[in-house]
Write a protein that holds these residues in place. Structure first.
Motif, PDB file in Angstrom:
ATOM      1  N   GLY A 159     -54.861  41.987 -18.166  1.00  0.00           N
ATOM      2  CA  GLY A 159     -56.135  41.922 -17.478  1.00  0.00           C
ATOM      3  C   GLY A 159     -56.829  40.582 -17.502  1.00  0.00           C
ATOM      4  O   GLY A 159     -57.989  40.468 -17.090  1.00  0.00           O
ATOM      5  N   TYR A 160     -56.139  39.530 -17.976  1.00  0.00           N
ATOM      6  CA  TYR A 160     -56.763  38.203 -18.014  1.00  0.00           C
ATOM      7  C   TYR A 160     -56.854  37.579 -16.617  1.00  0.00           C
ATOM      8  O   TYR A 160     -57.733  36.755 -16.354  1.00  0.00           O
ATOM      9  CB  TYR A 160     -55.980  37.260 -18.938  1.00  0.00           C
ATOM     10  N   VAL A 161     -55.932  37.933 -15.751  1.00  0.00           N
ATOM     11  CA  VAL A 161     -55.961  37.500 -14.354  1.00  0.00           C
ATOM     12  C   VAL A 161     -55.785  38.733 -13.482  1.00  0.00           C
ATOM     13  O   VAL A 161     -55.077  39.670 -13.886  1.00  0.00           O
ATOM     14  CB  VAL A 161     -54.865  36.451 -14.054  1.00  0.00           C
ATOM     15  N   PRO A 162     -56.443  38.787 -12.292  1.00  0.00           N
ATOM     16  CA  PRO A 162     -57.309  37.720 -11.765  1.00  0.00           C
ATOM     17  C   PRO A 162     -58.575  37.536 -12.595  1.00  0.00           C
ATOM     18  O   PRO A 162     -59.024  38.455 -13.262  1.00  0.00           O
ATOM     19  CB  PRO A 162     -57.632  38.208 -10.351  1.00  0.00           C
ATOM     20  N   LEU A 163     -59.128  36.323 -12.525  1.00  0.00           N
ATOM     21  CA  LEU A 163     -60.305  35.992 -13.315  1.00  0.00           C
ATOM     22  C   LEU A 163     -61.506  36.817 -12.873  1.00  0.00           C
ATOM     23  O   LEU A 163     -61.629  37.187 -11.714  1.00  0.00           O
ATOM     24  CB  LEU A 163     -60.606  34.495 -13.182  1.00  0.00           C
ATOM     25  N   LYS A 164     -62.390  37.088 -13.808  1.00  0.00           N
ATOM     26  CA  LYS A 164     -63.540  37.947 -13.527  1.00  0.00           C
ATOM     27  C   LYS A 164     -64.831  37.276 -13.986  1.00  0.00           C
ATOM     28  O   LYS A 164     -64.815  36.352 -14.796  1.00  0.00           O
ATOM     29  CB  LYS A 164     -63.384  39.290 -14.254  1.00  0.00           C
ATOM     30  N   ILE A 181     -42.332  35.625  -7.581  1.00  0.00           N
ATOM     31  CA  ILE A 181     -43.762  35.899  -7.480  1.00  0.00           C
ATOM     32  C   ILE A 181     -44.540  34.636  -7.797  1.00  0.00           C
ATOM     33  O   ILE A 181     -44.317  33.988  -8.792  1.00  0.00           O
ATOM     34  CB  ILE A 181     -44.179  37.018  -8.443  1.00  0.00           C
ATOM     35  N   THR A 182     -45.456  34.282  -6.921  1.00  0.00           N
ATOM     36  CA  THR A 182     -46.265  33.085  -7.107  1.00  0.00           C
ATOM     37  C   THR A 182     -47.733  33.465  -7.105  1.00  0.00           C
ATOM     38  O   THR A 182     -48.176  34.260  -6.300  1.00  0.00           O
ATOM     39  CB  THR A 182     -46.003  32.064  -5.999  1.00  0.00           C
ATOM     40  N   CYS A 183     -48.465  32.883  -8.006  1.00  0.00           N
ATOM     41  CA  CYS A 183     -49.908  33.144  -8.087  1.00  0.00           C
ATOM     42  C   CYS A 183     -50.642  31.848  -7.780  1.00  0.00           C
ATOM     43  O   CYS A 183     -50.299  30.811  -8.313  1.00  0.00           O
ATOM     44  CB  CYS A 183     -50.261  33.634  -9.487  1.00  0.00           C
ATOM     45  N   TYR A 184     -51.646  31.909  -6.928  1.00  0.00           N
ATOM     46  CA  TYR A 184     -52.463  30.736  -6.642  1.00  0.00           C
ATOM     47  C   TYR A 184     -53.895  31.019  -7.071  1.00  0.00           C
ATOM     48  O   TYR A 184     -54.450  32.054  -6.748  1.00  0.00           O
ATOM     49  CB  TYR A 184     -52.483  30.428  -5.145  1.00  0.00           C
TER      50      TYR A 184
END
Length: 204
Positions: A159-164, A181-184
């Motif tokens: 739960g650390y990402v996505p940022l909140k 899988i790519t995260c931007y």
């Protein structure tokens, strides 16, 4: 036995081009035929700043250029890095496929035996697999970033990402890849950030 032929496909940023070019030169020194793939935009910049000889190549080492999928207006955009990364994953596969087929049909050029992209160019692995060409990936970033990328899935699961919350107000601009899988995390509009995953050429 035919001479081995590696097609090196770096992400079109200096942090990827420079180490990829160093590796290409080492492989060439050890007898590997090299095709180094630039974008047409970077190709023109090299010609303008260093002269035509910089991209002319020499025996067993050639430069090729393919379009990067951007229009000139994109290059001055605030989210240029995001647009470039999206363009490479969505629009580069077909030009690369055509290049590999052309190289295999060019007299005096050995058949392609390896496709060697940098880590942000995972689409090249799909093209290589489709054509039955072996491939490997050059990790062009730091060891610390590799460790962070390897933990991306765990960060998401915890739960650390996505940022909140207030974390969104901090500036973060990074592109990380793990398998397909790519995260931007980018700053495209004001202080708002977006988070999305890419699988293949589809954004979810």
């Amino acid at each position: 036995m035919a001479r081995p032929h590696a097609v090196v496909v770096p992400h079109p940023s200096s942090g990827n081009i420079n180490p990829a070019l160093q590796l290409a030169k080492l492989l060439h020194h050890h007898g590997v035929y090299i095709t180094f793939v630039n974008t047409e935009h970077n190709h023109r910049i090299m010609e303008a700043t260093e002269g035509a000889a910089a991209v002319r190549g020499h025996e067993g080492f050639r430069f090729e250029a393919i379009p990067d999928g951007l229009v000139e207006a994109d290059r001055d955009a605030e989210d240029y890095d995001l647009r470039l990364s999206a363009a490479t994953s969505q629009r580069w596969a077909e030009p690369l496929r055509e290049l590999l087929l052309r190289l295999n049909g060019t007299p005096a050029v050995p058949p392609v035996t390896c496709v060697l992209p940098t880590s942000l160019m995972s689409f090249a692995l799909d093209v290589a697999r489709e054509l039955g060409v072996p491939s490997m990936v050059l990790w062009a970033c730091s060891a610390a970033s590799l460790m962070a990328h390897m933990r991306l899935r765990e960060l998401k699961e915890r739960g650390y990402v996505p940022l909140k919350g207030n974390t969104w107000n901090q500036f973060i601009s990074t592109c990380v890849a793990i398998n397909q899988i790519t995260c931007y995390l980018q700053n495209p509009v004001g202080s708002k950030y977006i988070f999305f995953l890419r699988k293949g050429s589809k954004y979810i």
